[in-house]
Each structure stands twice: as structure tokens, then as C-alpha cells.
Design a protein around this motif. Structure first.
Motif, PDB file in Angstrom:
ATOM      1  N   MET A  28       0.825  -1.206   0.000  1.00 28.81           N
ATOM      2  CA  MET A  28       0.000   0.000   0.000  1.00 28.81           C
ATOM      3  C   MET A  28       0.864   1.264   0.000  1.00 28.81           C
ATOM      4  SD  MET A  28      -3.106  -1.087   2.573  1.00 28.81           S
ATOM      5  CE  MET A  28      -4.047   0.371   2.183  1.00 28.81           C
ATOM      6  N   ALA A  29       1.919   1.279   0.818  1.00 27.34           N
ATOM      7  CA  ALA A  29       2.720   2.497   0.963  1.00 27.34           C
ATOM      8  C   ALA A  29       3.717   2.674  -0.174  1.00 27.34           C
ATOM      9  CB  ALA A  29       3.460   2.478   2.299  1.00 27.34           C
ATOM     10  N   GLY A  30       4.315   1.572  -0.654  1.00 22.99           N
ATOM     11  CA  GLY A  30       5.352   1.680  -1.659  1.00 22.99           C
ATOM     12  C   GLY A  30       4.897   2.360  -2.947  1.00 22.99           C
ATOM     13  N   PRO A  31       3.842   1.856  -3.606  1.00 25.55           N
ATOM     14  CA  PRO A  31       3.384   2.520  -4.831  1.00 25.55           C
ATOM     15  C   PRO A  31       2.942   3.960  -4.597  1.00 25.55           C
ATOM     16  CG  PRO A  31       2.489   0.299  -4.691  1.00 25.55           C
ATOM     17  CD  PRO A  31       3.132   0.582  -3.370  1.00 25.55           C
ATOM     18  N   LEU A  32       2.284   4.213  -3.448  1.00 22.91           N
ATOM     19  CA  LEU A  32       1.854   5.578  -3.152  1.00 22.91           C
ATOM     20  C   LEU A  32       3.044   6.513  -3.023  1.00 22.91           C
ATOM     21  CD1 LEU A  32      -0.367   7.605  -2.374  1.00 22.91           C
ATOM     22  CD2 LEU A  32      -0.110   6.830   0.002  1.00 22.91           C
ATOM     23  N   LEU A  33       4.050   6.108  -2.247  1.00 24.62           N
ATOM     24  CA  LEU A  33       5.236   6.941  -2.067  1.00 24.62           C
ATOM     25  C   LEU A  33       6.036   7.049  -3.363  1.00 24.62           C
ATOM     26  CD1 LEU A  33       6.421   5.677   1.448  1.00 24.62           C
ATOM     27  CD2 LEU A  33       5.284   7.839   0.904  1.00 24.62           C
ATOM     28  N   GLY A  34       6.045   5.964  -4.151  1.00 23.10           N
ATOM     29  CA  GLY A  34       6.748   6.015  -5.424  1.00 23.10           C
ATOM     30  C   GLY A  34       6.143   7.043  -6.364  1.00 23.10           C
ATOM     31  N   GLY A  35       4.802   7.005  -6.511  1.00 23.03           N
ATOM     32  CA  GLY A  35       4.144   7.982  -7.374  1.00 23.03           C
ATOM     33  C   GLY A  35       4.312   9.398  -6.868  1.00 23.03           C
ATOM     34  N   LEU A  36       4.254   9.569  -5.534  1.00 25.83           N
ATOM     35  CA  LEU A  36       4.405  10.903  -4.950  1.00 25.83           C
ATOM     36  C   LEU A  36       5.813  11.449  -5.171  1.00 25.83           C
ATOM     37  CD1 LEU A  36       3.051  13.104  -3.215  1.00 25.83           C
ATOM     38  CD2 LEU A  36       3.930  11.907  -1.188  1.00 25.83           C
ATOM     39  N   SER A  37       6.821  10.623  -4.951  1.00 26.60           N
ATOM     40  CA  SER A  37       8.202  11.097  -5.103  1.00 26.60           C
ATOM     41  C   SER A  37       8.523  11.411  -6.563  1.00 26.60           C
ATOM     42  CB  SER A  37       9.189  10.059  -4.555  1.00 26.60           C
ATOM     43  OG  SER A  37       9.070   8.839  -5.238  1.00 26.60           O
ATOM     44  N   VAL A  38       7.993  10.604  -7.496  1.00 24.88           N
ATOM     45  CA  VAL A  38       8.208  10.898  -8.911  1.00 24.88           C
ATOM     46  C   VAL A  38       7.555  12.222  -9.284  1.00 24.88           C
ATOM     47  CG1 VAL A  38       7.618  10.175 -11.266  1.00 24.88           C
ATOM     48  CG2 VAL A  38       8.519   8.509  -9.634  1.00 24.88           C
ATOM     49  N   GLY A  39       6.329  12.432  -8.779  1.00 24.89           N
ATOM     50  CA  GLY A  39       5.629  13.663  -9.090  1.00 24.89           C
ATOM     51  C   GLY A  39       6.314  14.903  -8.528  1.00 24.89           C
ATOM     52  N   LEU A  40       6.927  14.766  -7.368  1.00 26.70           N
ATOM     53  CA  LEU A  40       7.555  15.929  -6.724  1.00 26.70           C
ATOM     54  C   LEU A  40       8.986  16.165  -7.184  1.00 26.70           C
ATOM     55  CD1 LEU A  40       6.260  15.500  -3.047  1.00 26.70           C
ATOM     56  CD2 LEU A  40       5.511  17.192  -4.744  1.00 26.70           C
ATOM     57  N   TRP A  41       9.772  15.080  -7.314  1.00 27.27           N
ATOM     58  CA  TRP A  41      11.215  15.260  -7.537  1.00 27.27           C
ATOM     59  C   TRP A  41      11.770  14.485  -8.730  1.00 27.27           C
ATOM     60  CZ3 TRP A  41       9.878  13.507  -2.314  1.00 27.27           C
ATOM     61  CH2 TRP A  41       9.637  14.568  -1.456  1.00 27.27           C
ATOM     62  N   GLY A  42      10.944  13.701  -9.408  1.00 31.60           N
ATOM     63  CA  GLY A  42      11.430  12.966 -10.567  1.00 31.60           C
ATOM     64  C   GLY A  42      11.722  11.509 -10.262  1.00 31.60           C
ATOM     65  N   TYR A  43      11.968  10.755 -11.327  1.00 31.11           N
ATOM     66  CA  TYR A  43      12.191   9.310 -11.183  1.00 31.11           C
ATOM     67  C   TYR A  43      13.397   9.006 -10.308  1.00 31.11           C
ATOM     68  CZ  TYR A  43       9.198   9.515 -15.300  1.00 31.11           C
ATOM     69  OH  TYR A  43       8.180   9.795 -16.164  1.00 31.11           O
ATOM     70  N   GLN A  44      14.443   9.792 -10.428  1.00 30.88           N
ATOM     71  CA  GLN A  44      15.660   9.514  -9.668  1.00 30.88           C
ATOM     72  C   GLN A  44      15.422   9.562  -8.166  1.00 30.88           C
ATOM     73  OE1 GLN A  44      15.217  12.057 -11.702  1.00 30.88           O
ATOM     74  NE2 GLN A  44      15.829  14.000 -10.774  1.00 30.88           N
ATOM     75  N   ALA A  45      14.418  10.340  -7.734  1.00 31.96           N
ATOM     76  CA  ALA A  45      14.146  10.422  -6.297  1.00 31.96           C
ATOM     77  C   ALA A  45      13.688   9.068  -5.759  1.00 31.96           C
ATOM     78  CB  ALA A  45      13.082  11.491  -6.035  1.00 31.96           C
ATOM     79  N   ALA A  46      12.771   8.408  -6.465  1.00 28.06           N
ATOM     80  CA  ALA A  46      12.291   7.095  -6.017  1.00 28.06           C
ATOM     81  C   ALA A  46      13.439   6.087  -5.994  1.00 28.06           C
ATOM     82  CB  ALA A  46      11.174   6.609  -6.934  1.00 28.06           C
ATOM     83  N   TYR A  47      14.296   6.119  -7.013  1.00 31.49           N
ATOM     84  CA  TYR A  47      15.401   5.171  -7.070  1.00 31.49           C
ATOM     85  C   TYR A  47      16.423   5.417  -5.964  1.00 31.49           C
ATOM     86  CZ  TYR A  47      13.445   4.481 -11.756  1.00 31.49           C
ATOM     87  OH  TYR A  47      12.605   4.243 -12.803  1.00 31.49           O
ATOM     88  N   LEU A  48      16.712   6.685  -5.684  1.00 33.24           N
ATOM     89  CA  LEU A  48      17.685   6.991  -4.631  1.00 33.24           C
ATOM     90  C   LEU A  48      17.133   6.662  -3.245  1.00 33.24           C
ATOM     91  CD1 LEU A  48      19.149  10.337  -6.017  1.00 33.24           C
ATOM     92  CD2 LEU A  48      20.272   8.089  -5.917  1.00 33.24           C
ATOM     93  N   ILE A  49      15.822   6.844  -3.055  1.00 31.57           N
ATOM     94  CA  ILE A  49      15.212   6.433  -1.788  1.00 31.57           C
ATOM     95  C   ILE A  49      15.322   4.920  -1.635  1.00 31.57           C
ATOM     96  CG2 ILE A  49      13.033   6.252  -0.535  1.00 31.57           C
ATOM     97  CD1 ILE A  49      12.273   8.978  -1.726  1.00 31.57           C
ATOM     98  N   ASP A  50      15.133   4.179  -2.730  1.00 30.94           N
ATOM     99  CA  ASP A  50      15.294   2.725  -2.694  1.00 30.94           C
ATOM    100  C   ASP A  50      16.715   2.347  -2.301  1.00 30.94           C
ATOM    101  OD1 ASP A  50      14.760   0.030  -2.982  1.00 30.94           O
ATOM    102  OD2 ASP A  50      14.954   0.039  -5.168  1.00 30.94           O
TER     103      ASP A  50
END
Length: 450
Positions: free
Chosen positions: A166-188
Motif C-alpha cells: 500500500m505504501a510503496g506505490p503511493l510513495l513512489g508515485g508521490l516522489s516521482v511527481g515531486l522530484w522525478g524518477y531519480q528520487a524514487a530510485y535513490l530512496i530505494d
């Protein structure tokens, strides 16, 4: 020292004693939970990035295919490897590989490289790392806990899985929308450090050794390991530590062992009955419009409902540790899954439909807890990796076969026929399994028999 008595309320809620009393398990559970959220964020970001490049849902769907094949192939091989090497070291190496691949995704995003083929290649390699890592991680658990804590540990894993989904896809979409794809990957990348730290703190885990804390369980503790493994290829658990390291990994040895152990084999067959015959998720886009007059938001609600049910099942899992007839519990849970899916097919009220999908997700949690507990407690230690590899293949491959069957049935008849018929077929199949496998029905966790 015996644990203090639990209140009625605490007996209903998830049993957190494995987290409270076992530091190694606590670190591993927390590390896996954090890193799994990061992986879910990456999965969402990759899907969004592929769609942004191609504008095609077909190419997004190919992302799943790129991960499915390595998961199936290397899931079996990874389980075999986990049975002949230090599982801690295997976990560290494969998690480090997955971390580096997330770094590679971040570099691709930062450099604005618009190559779908490169993204597919990285996703496939990540799936290889996960397939090699997952059996090693799962087969560590019985070495960290006494057998009576395994149902609670698996319920906590299910609870974490619900949060991740539940949290992963939500946070992934939010981080991409705010800071770009690299943000989700760097958080990972950052999230992976939690899992690496947890495994770094573990002792070496050579297969067949008895853990210092008494973590060897079930067949191994009862002395059945030597007999069981001998029947599968002449490998006894007693003294298997150094000998196991010199053996070559054998997938077929594990499959032969499983073929001769009806209770363990039935855990997989029963799960396939649920996932193949009664898997409605591929029909959600169709039924959202046809049944409920909804849109993509309705599809999202339908997809989230089983995960929400699984999460609730984990929260209120305190009673699972008191169930000894675990085989019967698996059959009842899967029949409940089938019934909930069938009733979902009859509903035309969105909120009622969501409620039955949540019930299905809760039933799936109960089934998963007991099936995994049976694998961990009834199997000898030097077979646990391979059985967890088969478990991974069934969990990954079964729903994909279910998607194909449900989609084909819906095209030939109707979505309602596919959903209702699938649920009823699941109930019929699980009833037949119970009639043919009486030993599974009478399986007692106090005397685990593979």
C-alpha cells in the motif's frame, strides 16, 4: 522463562513477541520491511518511466514479463544455492547487487537516457537478485526463532507485506511527481541499507547447523532431518554444516524431496487452486466500468482492497498462534478466499464489492501464514532454501496463470462468469484436495510431518 499471559485484546491483535524477544529477527524484519517499501517505489517509478517514454500500456506490461521469467528460473536455483552456502553471505551479496542496480536506475534517470531496453535489462537483473535473495532470507527465519513463534513471525511478515504494497506505490508515485524518477530510485538505495545492516549483524548461517538460540525446528529438531534428507539424496542434517558447503546445488533434489512429502506438497497445490482458479485482478479494469460505472480511480480501489484485507489480517493475527490443525486451517482459508471472490462476482455495489475483496485478502493472509509455517517447521534445514524457492515460484507464477485463465474466460463468456465460476471452482478444488489428502487435514503443528 515463560511469557506473561496475554489479555483478551492482545490475543486478538498481532503477536509481537518475535520482535520483542529476538533482536536478530527484529532487525531482519524491520530491514526487510523498509527495503521492500523501497522496491515497491522503484517498481512504480519504472512503470511510470516506461509509460512516459512509450505512451503504451503494452510496454508497461512487458516490465512484469521481464521480471517474471528470471523470478521463476532463478527462484528455483536460488533456493538450491541457499541450501549449500552461508545464507547470510548469499543475502548480503544479492542485496548489494540489487542496491547497485537501483543506483544504475538513478543514473539512467539523472542522465535522461530514454532507453526502454536498458530499463528492461536492469529490471530483469533486479529480479535475478531478488530470486536469489528471497529463499535465503526466508530460510533464515526458523534459525532465529523457536517453532512456537513461527506463526506469529509469518503473520508479522504478512502485516509488513500489506504495508509495503500500500505504501510503496503511493510513495513512489508521490516522489516521482515531486522530484522525478531519480528520487524514487535513490530512496530505494537508502532503504536497502536497512536490510544490509540487519543481515550484517546476523551470525553465519550454514545449512544444517543448529542455531545457538535453539532455532532449529520441526523435523530437524525431532531427528527426522537425517531420514528425510537421506530419502531425498542422502544428506542428513546432523553434521551437514561443513559437508553442505562442499555440495553442489541441486534443484532436482529439492523437487524429488517435495514429491515424496504429501503435506508440504499440498501447501503448494492448495495455493495454486486459489491463485489460478480464483484470481480476479486482471478483470478489475473491465468490472470497474461495467459493474460500478467507475473509472481508473475505481480500478485503484479494487486493486487496493485485497491488500487492505491482508493488512487487517496481519493486525488481528494474534489468534493464529493457537491453531495447531494448520493444514485444515489452510483449506478453510482458501475455501473462504474462493467464496469471497464468488460473492464479489455477484455484487453490483462498489463498497460491498470492496468489502468482499478485503475478506479475500484477509483469508489469503491466514493461508499464507500457515503454509509458510508448515514449510519452515516440517522441512529439514538443508531443504528449506529449495522449498522457499518453490514457494517463490508458486507465489509469482500462480497469479500470472490465474490472470490468463480469468481473462480468457471473461472473453469467452463474461467477467461475471469468470469471477463467480473461478470462486466456485476454487471451493470445489480445495474440497477435493481435502478429501484426497487426509493427512493434510489432520496435520498437527505440535508433531510436524512433511
Amino acid at each position: 522463562m515463560s511469557a506473561p499471559p496475554r489479555s483478551r485484546r492482545s490475543r486478538l491483535l498481532a503477536d509481537i513477541s518475535p520482535l520483542r524477544d529476538h533482536p536478530d529477527f527484529r532487525r531482519l524484519w524491520f530491514g526487510n520491511t523498509v527495503s521492500d517499501i523501497g522496491q515497491q517505489m522503484t517498481a512504480m517509478a519504472v512503470a511510470l518511466q516506461v509509460y512516459a517514454i512509450t505512451g503504451s500500456s503494452f510496454y508497461v506490461g512487458l516490465v512484469g514479463l521481464c521480471s517474471l521469467v528470471p523470478l521463476i528460473v532463478f527462484g528455483l536455483y536460488g533456493g538450491a544455492v541457499a541450501d549449500v552456502v552461508d545464507r547470510r553471505r548469499l543475502g548480503l551479496v544479492t542485496a548489494s547487487g540489487a542496491l547497485l542496480l537501483s543506483v544504475a536506475l538513478a543514473v539512467v534517470a539523472i542522465a535522461h537516457i530514454r532507453s526502454v531496453a536498458l530499463l528492461y535489462a536492469i529490471v530483469a537483473l533486479q529480479a535475478v537478485c531478488f530470486a536469489m535473495n528471497s529463499p535465503a532470507r526466508s530460510s533464515m527465519i526458523p534459525r532465529l526463532l523457536p517453532p512456537e513463534r513461527l506463526p506469529a513471525a509469518n503473520a508479522l511478515a504478512s502485516l509488513a507485506g500489506g504495508v509495503d504494497q500500500m505504501a510503496g506505490p503511493l510513495l513512489g508515485g508521490l516522489s516521482v511527481g515531486l522530484w522525478g524518477y531519480q528520487a524514487a530510485y535513490l530512496i530505494d538505495v537508502a532503504a536497502f541499507t536497512a536490510s544490509l545492516y540487519a543481515m550484517w549483524r546476523l551470525p553465519a548461517m550454514l545449512p544444517g547447523e543448529v542455531a545457538a538460540g535453539g532455532g532449529e525446528t520441526g523435523a530437524g529438531a525431532a531427528g527426522a532431518t537425517g531420514e528425510a534428507a537421506a530419502g531425498a539424496g542422502g544428506t542428513g542434517a546432523g553434521g551437514a554444516g561443513k559437508d553442505a558447503v562442499r555440495r553442489r546445488p541441486s534443484v532436482m533434489e529439492g523437487l524429488r524431496y517435495l514429491a515424496a512429502r504429501p503435506n508440504l506438497r499440498t501447501t503448494f497445490v492448495s495455493d495454486l487452486a486459489a491463485m489460478v482458479l480464483a484470481q480476479p485482478r486482471v478483470l478489475f479494469p473491465a468490472v470497474a466500468g461495467l459493474w460500478y460505472g467507475g473509472d481508473t480511480r475505481t480500478v485503484g480501489l479494487l486493486a487496493a482492497a485485497p491488500a487492505a484485507g491482508a493488512l487487517l489480517g496481519g493486525v488481528f493475527s494474534g489468534w493464529l498462534g493457537r491453531i495447531n490443525r494448520q493444514g485444515l486451517a489452510v483449506l478453510v482459508a482458501i475455501a473462504s478466499w474462493g467464496a469471497a471472490v464468488a460473492v464479489f462476482g455477484l455484487t453490483r455495489n462498489l463498497w460491498l464489492g470492496l468489502a468482499f475483496l478485503a475478506l479475500a485478502g484477509c483469508a489469503d493472509t491466514v493461508s499464507m501464514v500457515f503454509r509458510n509455517t508448515m514449510l519452515q517447521s516440517a522441512a529439514p534445514d538443508d531443504m528449506r532454501g529449495r522449498l522457499q524457492g518453490v514457494f517463490l515460484v508458486v507465489v509469482v507464477g500462480g497469479p500470472r496463470l490465474g490472470d490468463f485463465l480469468a481473462g480468457s474466460t471473461a472473453d469467452l463468456f463474461s467477467p461475471a462468469a469468470a469471477v463467480i465460476g473461478g470462486g466456485l471452482a476454487c471451493i470445489a478444488a480445495i474440497t477435493l484436495i481435502g478429501a484426497l489428502q487426509r493427512g493434510f487435514v489432520t496435520y498437527d503443528a505440535r508433531h510436524p510431518v512433511p
